[in-house]
Enzyme design. Structure first.
Site, PDB file in Angstrom:
ATOM      1  N   ASP A  44      -0.676   3.508   3.341  1.00 18.34           N
ATOM      2  CA  ASP A  44      -0.980   2.265   2.633  1.00 18.34           C
ATOM      3  C   ASP A  44      -2.264   1.660   3.214  1.00 18.34           C
ATOM      4  OD1 ASP A  44       0.907   0.105   0.820  1.00 18.34           O
ATOM      5  OD2 ASP A  44      -0.832  -0.719   1.886  1.00 18.34           O
ATOM      6  N   ILE A  45      -3.127   1.164   2.331  1.00 16.83           N
ATOM      7  CA  ILE A  45      -4.428   0.627   2.747  1.00 16.83           C
ATOM      8  C   ILE A  45      -4.272  -0.700   3.502  1.00 16.83           C
ATOM      9  CG2 ILE A  45      -4.994  -0.786   0.713  1.00 16.83           C
ATOM     10  CD1 ILE A  45      -7.735   0.597   0.681  1.00 16.83           C
TER      11      ILE A  45
ATOM     12  N   ASN B  17       9.358  -1.612  -5.329  1.00 13.77           N
ATOM     13  CA  ASN B  17       9.176  -2.877  -6.045  1.00 13.77           C
ATOM     14  C   ASN B  17       9.047  -2.569  -7.533  1.00 13.77           C
ATOM     15  OD1 ASN B  17       9.142  -4.343  -3.609  1.00 13.77           O
ATOM     16  ND2 ASN B  17       6.961  -3.921  -3.329  1.00 13.77           N
TER      17      ASN B  17
ATOM     18  N   VAL C 294       0.918  -2.637  -8.051  1.00 11.48           N
ATOM     19  CA  VAL C 294       0.236  -1.445  -8.561  1.00 11.48           C
ATOM     20  C   VAL C 294       1.211  -0.741  -9.506  1.00 11.48           C
ATOM     21  CG1 VAL C 294      -0.798   0.787  -8.003  1.00 11.48           C
ATOM     22  CG2 VAL C 294      -1.196  -1.182  -6.500  1.00 11.48           C
TER      23      VAL C 294
ATOM     24  N   HIS D 286       5.901   4.039  -7.215  1.00 17.52           N
ATOM     25  CA  HIS D 286       5.754   4.460  -5.819  1.00 17.52           C
ATOM     26  C   HIS D 286       6.882   3.863  -4.981  1.00 17.52           C
ATOM     27  CE1 HIS D 286       3.607   0.642  -6.297  1.00 17.52           C
ATOM     28  NE2 HIS D 286       3.975   0.371  -5.050  1.00 17.52           N
ATOM     29  N   MET D 287       7.097   4.482  -3.840  1.00 12.34           N
ATOM     30  CA  MET D 287       8.093   4.024  -2.881  1.00 12.34           C
ATOM     31  C   MET D 287       7.400   3.774  -1.548  1.00 12.34           C
ATOM     32  SD  MET D 287      11.332   6.217  -1.586  1.00 12.34           S
ATOM     33  CE  MET D 287      12.158   6.051  -3.145  1.00 12.34           C
ATOM     34  N   HIS D 288       7.747   2.676  -0.894  1.00 12.93           N
ATOM     35  CA  HIS D 288       7.195   2.366   0.424  1.00 12.93           C
ATOM     36  C   HIS D 288       8.119   2.926   1.508  1.00 12.93           C
ATOM     37  CE1 HIS D 288       4.439  -0.958  -1.011  1.00 12.93           C
ATOM     38  NE2 HIS D 288       5.281  -0.903  -2.022  1.00 12.93           N
TER      39      HIS D 288
HETATM   40  P1  AMP Z   1       3.533  -2.777  -4.692  1.00 17.68           P
HETATM   41  O1  AMP Z   1       3.406  -4.240  -4.379  1.00 17.68           O
HETATM   42  O2  AMP Z   1       4.888  -2.232  -4.435  1.00 17.68           O
HETATM   43  O3  AMP Z   1       2.988  -2.450  -6.062  1.00 17.68           O
HETATM   44  O4  AMP Z   1       2.632  -2.052  -3.608  1.00 17.68           O
HETATM   45  C1  AMP Z   1       1.328  -1.635  -3.819  1.00 17.68           C
HETATM   46  C2  AMP Z   1       0.817  -1.152  -2.482  1.00 17.68           C
HETATM   47  O5  AMP Z   1      -0.330  -0.357  -2.712  1.00 17.68           O
HETATM   48  C3  AMP Z   1       0.399  -2.270  -1.522  1.00 17.68           C
HETATM   49  O6  AMP Z   1       1.135  -2.131  -0.312  1.00 17.68           O
HETATM   50  C4  AMP Z   1      -1.085  -2.022  -1.318  1.00 17.68           C
HETATM   51  O7  AMP Z   1      -1.509  -2.304   0.007  1.00 17.68           O
HETATM   52  C5  AMP Z   1      -1.225  -0.549  -1.660  1.00 17.68           C
HETATM   53  N1  AMP Z   1      -2.532  -0.134  -2.123  1.00 17.68           N
HETATM   54  C6  AMP Z   1      -3.289  -0.700  -3.098  1.00 17.68           C
HETATM   55  N2  AMP Z   1      -4.431  -0.011  -3.277  1.00 17.68           N
HETATM   56  C7  AMP Z   1      -4.390   1.032  -2.408  1.00 17.68           C
HETATM   57  C8  AMP Z   1      -5.268   2.104  -2.105  1.00 17.68           C
HETATM   58  N3  AMP Z   1      -6.448   2.255  -2.736  1.00 17.68           N
HETATM   59  N4  AMP Z   1      -4.908   2.983  -1.147  1.00 17.68           N
HETATM   60  C9  AMP Z   1      -3.724   2.845  -0.494  1.00 17.68           C
HETATM   61  N5  AMP Z   1      -2.853   1.865  -0.733  1.00 17.68           N
HETATM   62  C10 AMP Z   1      -3.178   0.962  -1.678  1.00 17.68           C
END
Ligand code: AMP
Ligand code: ZN
Length: 112
Positions: A30-31, A85, A94, A98-100
């Site tokens: 994660d960025i 989320n 985003v 995806h899964m964290h």
């Molecule tokens: P969510 O709130 O579950 O949609 O999480 C989106 C996640 O994507 C967040 O934790 C961001 O920090 C991460 N994110 C957004 N853009 C990027 C990127 N270019 N590379 C890696 N992670 C990203």
């Protein structure tokens, strides 16, 4: 999908730190990490959010991938958290499924 940040990462149009890849799944750092270990596990195929995805096999492989990464990072015993989320009130920002995977510090027992 055009304009989707994660699709662009999957297509290598944007940089990322790749942790794992196979034919259907990509895992990246994660960025904006919220914990010492913060990895995103996503399908290569674009689904904007969980209700769009009926592929139970794929969803199972995402969990299995997270589990394997946690094992490799040595956090299995201490513990970790998997979070998905879903849509706006679920905190999704985003819109590519995806899964964290969060680990490496004590995570609050509270949700939300
Ligand atoms: P969510 O709130 O579950 O949609 O999480 C989106 C996640 O994507 C967040 O934790 C961001 O920090 C991460 N994110 C957004 N853009 C990027 C990127 N270019 N590379 C890696 N992670 C990203
Ligand atoms: Zn996408």
């Amino acid at each position: 999908m055009k304009g989707c940040v994660f699709c662009r990462i999957i297509e290598r149009e944007l940089p990322s730190r790749i942790v794992f890849e196979d034919e259907s799944i990509l895992a990246i750092e994660d960025i904006n990490p919220q914990a010492p270990i913060h990895i995103l596990i996503m399908p290569k195929r674009h689904y904007s959010t969980l209700p769009e995805c009926d592929d139970a096999g794929l969803l199972g492989r995402m969990v299995a991938t997270a589990k394997e990464i946690a094992r490799e990072r040595g956090v299995e015993e201490k513990g970790y958290r998997l979070v998905m989320n879903i849509n706006r009130e679920g905190g999704q920002t985003v819109f590519h499924l995806h899964m964290h995977l969060l680990a490496g510090r004590p995570l609050s027992g509270k949700l939300g």
